[in-house]
Design a protein around this motif. Structure first.
Motif, PDB file in Angstrom:
ATOM      1  N   VAL A 101      44.253  43.524  29.616  1.00 39.72           N
ATOM      2  CA  VAL A 101      44.074  42.200  29.834  1.00 39.72           C
ATOM      3  C   VAL A 101      42.417  41.950  30.111  1.00 39.72           C
ATOM      4  CG1 VAL A 101      44.606  39.970  30.725  1.00 39.72           C
ATOM      5  CG2 VAL A 101      46.339  41.401  29.662  1.00 39.72           C
ATOM      6  N   SER A 102      42.157  42.667  31.475  1.00 40.05           N
ATOM      7  CA  SER A 102      40.822  42.435  32.054  1.00 40.05           C
ATOM      8  C   SER A 102      39.881  43.066  31.065  1.00 40.05           C
ATOM      9  CB  SER A 102      40.845  42.813  33.249  1.00 40.05           C
ATOM     10  OG  SER A 102      41.940  42.479  34.236  1.00 40.05           O
ATOM     11  N   THR A 103      40.157  43.940  30.551  1.00 44.53           N
ATOM     12  CA  THR A 103      38.979  44.571  29.344  1.00 44.53           C
ATOM     13  C   THR A 103      38.767  43.568  28.238  1.00 44.53           C
ATOM     14  OG1 THR A 103      39.831  46.833  30.273  1.00 44.53           O
ATOM     15  CG2 THR A 103      38.543  46.598  28.102  1.00 44.53           C
ATOM     16  N   VAL A 104      39.937  43.038  27.986  1.00 47.04           N
ATOM     17  CA  VAL A 104      39.843  41.999  26.737  1.00 47.04           C
ATOM     18  C   VAL A 104      39.017  40.899  27.219  1.00 47.04           C
ATOM     19  CG1 VAL A 104      41.102  40.531  25.189  1.00 47.04           C
ATOM     20  CG2 VAL A 104      42.023  42.783  25.631  1.00 47.04           C
ATOM     21  N   LEU A 105      39.393  40.346  28.332  1.00 47.84           N
ATOM     22  CA  LEU A 105      38.462  39.130  28.808  1.00 47.84           C
ATOM     23  C   LEU A 105      37.205  39.555  28.759  1.00 47.84           C
ATOM     24  CD1 LEU A 105      40.739  37.722  31.430  1.00 47.84           C
ATOM     25  CD2 LEU A 105      40.518  36.953  29.080  1.00 47.84           C
ATOM     26  N   PHE A 106      36.801  40.895  29.497  1.00 48.67           N
ATOM     27  CA  PHE A 106      35.241  41.145  29.614  1.00 48.67           C
ATOM     28  C   PHE A 106      34.688  41.424  28.143  1.00 48.67           C
ATOM     29  CE2 PHE A 106      32.280  44.629  29.883  1.00 48.67           C
ATOM     30  CZ  PHE A 106      31.357  43.900  31.060  1.00 48.67           C
ATOM     31  N   VAL A 107      35.244  41.974  27.114  1.00 45.90           N
ATOM     32  CA  VAL A 107      34.688  42.300  25.913  1.00 45.90           C
ATOM     33  C   VAL A 107      34.426  40.989  25.184  1.00 45.90           C
ATOM     34  CG1 VAL A 107      35.019  43.597  23.900  1.00 45.90           C
ATOM     35  CG2 VAL A 107      35.304  44.712  25.836  1.00 45.90           C
ATOM     36  N   MET A 149      52.935  51.005  23.437  1.00 45.89           N
ATOM     37  CA  MET A 149      52.330  52.034  23.554  1.00 45.89           C
ATOM     38  C   MET A 149      52.914  52.949  24.801  1.00 45.89           C
ATOM     39  SD  MET A 149      48.242  51.933  22.705  1.00 45.89           S
ATOM     40  CE  MET A 149      47.885  50.151  23.503  1.00 45.89           C
ATOM     41  N   GLY A 150      53.932  52.115  25.325  1.00 48.83           N
ATOM     42  CA  GLY A 150      54.431  52.855  26.605  1.00 48.83           C
ATOM     43  C   GLY A 150      53.898  52.594  27.929  1.00 48.83           C
ATOM     44  N   GLY A 151      52.929  51.622  27.872  1.00 40.48           N
ATOM     45  CA  GLY A 151      51.967  51.482  28.934  1.00 40.48           C
ATOM     46  C   GLY A 151      53.112  50.752  30.113  1.00 40.48           C
ATOM     47  N   ALA A 152      52.633  50.915  31.379  1.00 39.83           N
ATOM     48  CA  ALA A 152      53.038  50.287  32.498  1.00 39.83           C
ATOM     49  C   ALA A 152      52.609  48.970  32.528  1.00 39.83           C
ATOM     50  CB  ALA A 152      53.245  50.827  33.885  1.00 39.83           C
ATOM     51  N   TYR A 153      53.024  48.169  33.656  1.00 39.95           N
ATOM     52  CA  TYR A 153      52.431  46.766  33.888  1.00 39.95           C
ATOM     53  C   TYR A 153      51.095  46.683  34.361  1.00 39.95           C
ATOM     54  CZ  TYR A 153      57.523  45.303  33.764  1.00 39.95           C
ATOM     55  OH  TYR A 153      58.617  45.066  33.265  1.00 39.95           O
ATOM     56  N   GLU A 154      50.891  47.767  35.188  1.00 42.36           N
ATOM     57  CA  GLU A 154      49.411  47.926  35.499  1.00 42.36           C
ATOM     58  C   GLU A 154      48.390  48.259  34.400  1.00 42.36           C
ATOM     59  OE1 GLU A 154      51.842  49.528  36.789  1.00 42.36           O
ATOM     60  OE2 GLU A 154      52.244  48.775  38.776  1.00 42.36           O
ATOM     61  N   ASP A 155      48.963  49.017  33.462  1.00 40.45           N
ATOM     62  CA  ASP A 155      48.093  49.286  32.261  1.00 40.45           C
ATOM     63  C   ASP A 155      47.765  47.937  31.698  1.00 40.45           C
ATOM     64  OD1 ASP A 155      47.840  52.052  32.876  1.00 40.45           O
ATOM     65  OD2 ASP A 155      49.848  52.205  31.945  1.00 40.45           O
ATOM     66  N   LEU A 188      51.015  41.509  39.100  1.00 39.65           N
ATOM     67  CA  LEU A 188      50.454  40.962  40.321  1.00 39.65           C
ATOM     68  C   LEU A 188      49.960  41.567  41.322  1.00 39.65           C
ATOM     69  CD1 LEU A 188      48.687  38.264  40.381  1.00 39.65           C
ATOM     70  CD2 LEU A 188      50.777  37.009  41.281  1.00 39.65           C
ATOM     71  N   LYS A 189      51.303  41.892  41.990  1.00 39.42           N
ATOM     72  CA  LYS A 189      51.256  42.664  43.385  1.00 39.42           C
ATOM     73  C   LYS A 189      50.517  44.130  43.490  1.00 39.42           C
ATOM     74  CE  LYS A 189      55.720  40.814  44.528  1.00 39.42           C
ATOM     75  NZ  LYS A 189      57.151  41.335  45.066  1.00 39.42           N
ATOM     76  N   SER A 190      50.555  44.715  42.308  1.00 36.44           N
ATOM     77  CA  SER A 190      49.809  46.109  42.202  1.00 36.44           C
ATOM     78  C   SER A 190      48.411  45.947  41.816  1.00 36.44           C
ATOM     79  CB  SER A 190      50.530  47.118  41.138  1.00 36.44           C
ATOM     80  OG  SER A 190      50.775  46.311  39.930  1.00 36.44           O
ATOM     81  N   SER A 191      47.838  44.893  41.236  1.00 30.88           N
ATOM     82  CA  SER A 191      46.765  44.668  40.557  1.00 30.88           C
ATOM     83  C   SER A 191      45.527  44.591  41.734  1.00 30.88           C
ATOM     84  CB  SER A 191      46.480  43.549  39.695  1.00 30.88           C
ATOM     85  OG  SER A 191      47.474  43.479  38.650  1.00 30.88           O
ATOM     86  N   PRO A 192      44.383  45.231  41.758  1.00 35.66           N
ATOM     87  CA  PRO A 192      43.528  45.081  42.718  1.00 35.66           C
ATOM     88  C   PRO A 192      42.686  43.829  42.722  1.00 35.66           C
ATOM     89  CG  PRO A 192      42.482  46.350  40.930  1.00 35.66           C
ATOM     90  CD  PRO A 192      44.142  46.291  40.789  1.00 35.66           C
ATOM     91  N   TRP A 193      42.220  43.254  43.727  1.00 36.41           N
ATOM     92  CA  TRP A 193      41.215  42.209  43.684  1.00 36.41           C
ATOM     93  C   TRP A 193      40.049  42.184  42.901  1.00 36.41           C
ATOM     94  CZ3 TRP A 193      42.497  37.550  44.789  1.00 36.41           C
ATOM     95  CH2 TRP A 193      43.802  37.120  45.525  1.00 36.41           C
ATOM     96  N   PHE A 194      39.461  43.379  42.832  1.00 39.02           N
ATOM     97  CA  PHE A 194      38.321  43.618  42.115  1.00 39.02           C
ATOM     98  C   PHE A 194      38.475  44.864  41.144  1.00 39.02           C
ATOM     99  CE2 PHE A 194      34.142  45.547  41.430  1.00 39.02           C
ATOM    100  CZ  PHE A 194      33.433  44.433  40.920  1.00 39.02           C
ATOM    101  N   ARG A 195      38.060  44.814  39.999  1.00 42.74           N
ATOM    102  CA  ARG A 195      37.861  46.094  39.204  1.00 42.74           C
ATOM    103  C   ARG A 195      37.066  45.594  38.030  1.00 42.74           C
ATOM    104  NH1 ARG A 195      40.060  47.644  34.298  1.00 42.74           N
ATOM    105  NH2 ARG A 195      40.500  49.989  34.153  1.00 42.74           N
ATOM    106  N   PHE A 196      36.085  46.703  37.782  1.00 45.19           N
ATOM    107  CA  PHE A 196      35.166  46.466  36.813  1.00 45.19           C
ATOM    108  C   PHE A 196      35.430  47.140  35.510  1.00 45.19           C
ATOM    109  CE2 PHE A 196      31.109  47.814  34.649  1.00 45.19           C
ATOM    110  CZ  PHE A 196      30.686  46.414  34.448  1.00 45.19           C
ATOM    111  N   PRO A 197      35.803  46.632  34.406  1.00 46.73           N
ATOM    112  CA  PRO A 197      36.087  47.423  33.143  1.00 46.73           C
ATOM    113  C   PRO A 197      34.847  48.307  32.687  1.00 46.73           C
ATOM    114  CG  PRO A 197      36.599  45.224  32.919  1.00 46.73           C
ATOM    115  CD  PRO A 197      35.725  45.145  34.029  1.00 46.73           C
ATOM    116  N   GLY A 210      46.377  40.944  36.455  1.00 48.36           N
ATOM    117  CA  GLY A 210      47.722  40.938  36.726  1.00 48.36           C
ATOM    118  C   GLY A 210      48.413  39.623  36.510  1.00 48.36           C
ATOM    119  N   PHE A 211      48.095  38.581  36.910  1.00 49.30           N
ATOM    120  CA  PHE A 211      48.728  37.266  36.536  1.00 49.30           C
ATOM    121  C   PHE A 211      49.242  37.188  35.121  1.00 49.30           C
ATOM    122  CE2 PHE A 211      48.761  32.612  35.648  1.00 49.30           C
ATOM    123  CZ  PHE A 211      49.577  32.389  36.407  1.00 49.30           C
TER     124      PHE A 211
END
Length: 705
Positions: A216-222, A205-211, A420-429, A541-542
């Motif tokens: 991925v975090s959203t998939v784990l949550f859902v 879809m043209g997403g960056a590494y941060e996207d 990994l470097k650009s990902s925050p430590w905490f993010r709530f989907p 991020g990992f």
């Protein structure tokens, strides 16, 4: 001495069998299973009994019970107990003791029969009682051959019967520590299916590494939330919910639609909102299909001969994506495939503390070793070339020396991603994090058809897993309830923006069989851990920093496993039947050939396409053979008929339900009947909704027990 000597071996009986009066064909669950109601003075069947068909007339006397996955037991004796072959010595002694007591209780109503069996009479019906004591170790007779219902062999995995091999069954709760360990093992073994799909769709879809990290975090949550919902209010089987490969091909087809090719700016969010809208509409359709009871009617058309080629086509459809990407860095990708194959096949029997770690953890072990090796090579400068910068676009590279090694620099290095470097430590989907979903009816209709295929996949998983961990298969109402909840789960996936629907992962059956963990408490605890991990941004991020070539190598193994798991459903039918062979063969061939015609139509060999070669099968909407004056109809027909699983399903479901064949030959799924299931406490405890929710919806007869 000859093996047929009566002194050394009991005779299996005359062959062909002596003529007997043909019994009336069973017309109900009670007649098929030997069930007797309580008012007759008899007790119900034991809670360990799965639905097992009694011997039919003559030719079926020696046939194995394909539904229960073991030798066909003799019909139930008067006290409702069943004889299960191939038990251990201790279990055999207990069974013989119980049968002796039953013989004493029914004394006077039995007589000696042929082949050393005792036949007990009860009115007009006759049933076979216990055989005389046998030595604990002996070769099974022909009637006691074990038919394995799983992809593994009996010698390798010891899958003989449900109670003989499962460490923990559906309602077992041995304690927090064992459940935690087994739950971690269960999820880790299915890790590839949970995390790999976003690593394919987001870059497309043209997403960056941060996207990618955020998705991925959203998939784990859902996945964690929907697994909890399914365990409590769905089928109640220990099945992990997640992004299914069934949704991957149509998602790629929508991503590569003609209207998205010329977008400028943030393509990712725009395409993701289109995907969300299509998934929400299709998921609502699936929920209606389940909760309205239509799924109970649809079950009559779904049998192993339909499920097998449909699911196999899902795995086989990605052959154009797998190895072409592995070839961009063959030294890393081929080594990864080789490691996973060695772990899962050659080292599968090695146990450490009672766990077959190489078989269970083949995917994460192969990924870890390959990733570490690639990291060391990158740090050692194996992929660094003097005067060449991997961040420079290929079109701007002038040096011929750099052009020669540009593929290795871009695909073999493990430091290309900064997720990994650009990902925050905490993010709530949170829902609608990409924006308000956009609905286009043509994309929504494509996804509605795909939701039917996902339901077919789930039906096969429900049946296979219930034979492993539950007292009996679920009722059609429980299956409908599970499909309805999967529809609601996919609505949540659409609202949160995972890019795919949420459904039962096909790999669940293999994971349950390998880990021998059938407790839903372990799955629920693992789902809670997934939710916690999804809140740690560095985890996403990992995972997002896994190199693309390693993702492709893992997918080669996962898609091959998916195809094999699909074909393993043929074990419930007579796989050697010419009828089934022809149906499955035609379904698989046309599932590859017809989409190839649509995908290649209108493309000249010298055409310069704007998408990579491995995405060319998914741009068929722009050049397919359907070219009417209605653009939406063209889009739907060209897209659907280019999907391998849709063609396989259509061919299989039409042929299997029109070509004559016996129920035994077709391997028709046997589901528990609602009235009988409600009378058995074990079945009620397995599938009844918790917190007395079932009492509120008891009037809904077509959903639940």
């Amino acid at each position: 001495m000859s093996s047929s000597d009566p002194k050394t071996r009991p005779k299996p009986g005359p062959w062909p069998p002596a003529p007997v009066a043909a019994p009336v064909p069973p017309s109900s669950w009670a007649k098929r299973t030997g069930f007797r109601p309580k008012f007759s003075g008899e007790t119900n069947a034991s809670d360990s009994g799965q639905i097992a068909l009694p011997p039919r007339a003559r030719e079926n006397d020696n046939q194995p019970d394909l539904e229960a996955g073991r030798a066909r037991p003799t019909p139930t004796v008067a006290n409702g107990e069943q004889q299960v072959s191939e038990k251990g010595p201790a279990e055999k002694d207990k069974t013989v003791k119980k049968r002796r007591e039953a013989d004493v209780a029914n004394k006077g109503g039995s007589r000696a029969g042929a082949n050393g069996h005792t036949t007990a009479t009860n009115g007009a019906a006759e049933t076979v009682a216990a055989a005389p004591p046998q030595p604990p170790v002996r070769r099974p007779s022909r009637n006691e051959e074990v038919v394995d219902v799983l992809p593994q062999n009996v010698d390798d995995e010891g899958f003989v019967g449900r109670h003989s091999h499962m460490k923990y069954e559906l309602r077992d709760s041995p304690g927090l520590v064992p459940i935690g360990l087994y739950g971690f093992q269960h999820y880790l073994s299915i890790l590839g299916s949970l995390i790999l799909i976003p690593l394919v769709t987001v870059p497309a879809m043209g997403g960056a590494y941060e996207d990618t990290a955020n998705v991925v975090s959203t998939v784990l949550f859902v996945s964690g939330v929907t697994t909890l919902l399914h365990s409590f209010f769905g089928s109640r089987l220990p099945l992990i919910q997640g992004p299914s490969f069934v949704y991957l091909a149509p998602a790629l087809a929508i991503i590569n639609s003609p209207e998205f090719q010329g977008l400028n700016g943030n393509n990712f969010k725009h395409i993701m909102k289109e995907l969300q809208g299509a998934i929400i509409i299709a998921s609502a359709f699936q929920a209606i299909l389940g909760y309205s009871g239509l799924m109970s009617l649809f079950l009559r058309l779904i049998n192993p001969v339909v499920v097998a080629p449909t699911i196999a086509a899902v795995g086989l459809s990605f052959f154009s994506y797998g190895f072409p990407l592995v070839g961009t860095c063959l030294g890393i990708g081929a080594v990864q495939i080789l490691l996973v194959v060695i772990f899962s096949l050659y080292l599968r029997k090695i146990s450490v503390l009672g766990h077959r770690i190489f078989l269970i953890y083949a995917v994460p072990l192969g990924l870890g070793i390959t990733w570490a090796t690639a990291f060391l090579l990158t740090e050692a400068g194996a992929y660094s070339y003097k005067g060449c910068d991997p961040n420079v676009p290929v079109s701007n590279i002038i040096s011929e020396h750099c052009r020669k090694h540009v593929s290795r620099m871009k695909h073999c290095r493990v430091d290309a991603s900064h997720a990994l470097k650009s990902s925050p430590w905490f993010r709530f989907p949170y829902p609608l994090q990409w924006g308000t979903p956009v609905v286009h009816w043509k994309m929504a209709l494509v996804m509605c058809v795909v939701s039917i295929i996902a339901s077919v996949d789930s039906v096969g998983s429900y049946h296979a897993s219930s034979l492993l961990v539950a007292s009996r298969p679920p009722t059609p109402g429980v299956v409908s309830r599970g499909i309805g909840l999967e529809g609601l789960s996919s609505v949540l996936a659409g609202l949160w923006g995972t890019g795919t629907g949420s459904t039962t992962l096909t790999e669940n059956v293999h994971t349950i069989a390998v880990t021998k963990m059938g407790s839903r408490r372990a799955v629920e605890l693992g789902a809670c851990v997934l939710i916690v991990l999804s809140l740690i941004g560095k985890v996403g991020g990992f995972i997002a920093s896994i190199p693309e070539v390693m993702v492709a190598a893992l997918l080669c193994f996962m898609w091959a496993m998916l195809a094999a798991l699909g074909l393993s459903n043929l074990r419930y039918s007579e796989a050697g039947s010419s009828r089934n062979i022809i149906i499955v063969g035609l379904s698989l061939f046309f599932s590859l050939s017809i989409p190839a015609y649509f995908q290649q139509y209108g493309i000249s060999p010298n055409s310069n396409l704007s998408v990579p070669s491995y995405f060319q099968p998914y741009i068929v909407a722009s050049h397919g053979p359907f070219r009417s004056k209605y653009g939406g109809v063209n889009y739907i027909m060209n897209t659907l008929l280019s999907l391998h699983m849709v063609i396989a399903f259509l061919v299989a479901v039409i042929l299997d339900n029109t070509v004559p064949g016996s129920r035994q030959e077709r391997g028709v799924y046997v589901w528990s009947e609602s009235d009988a299931a409600r009378r058995e406490p074990a079945v009620v405890k397995d599938y009844e909704l918790p917190f007395r929710v079932g009492r509120i919806f008891r009037w809904v007869k077509w959903v639940g027990l």
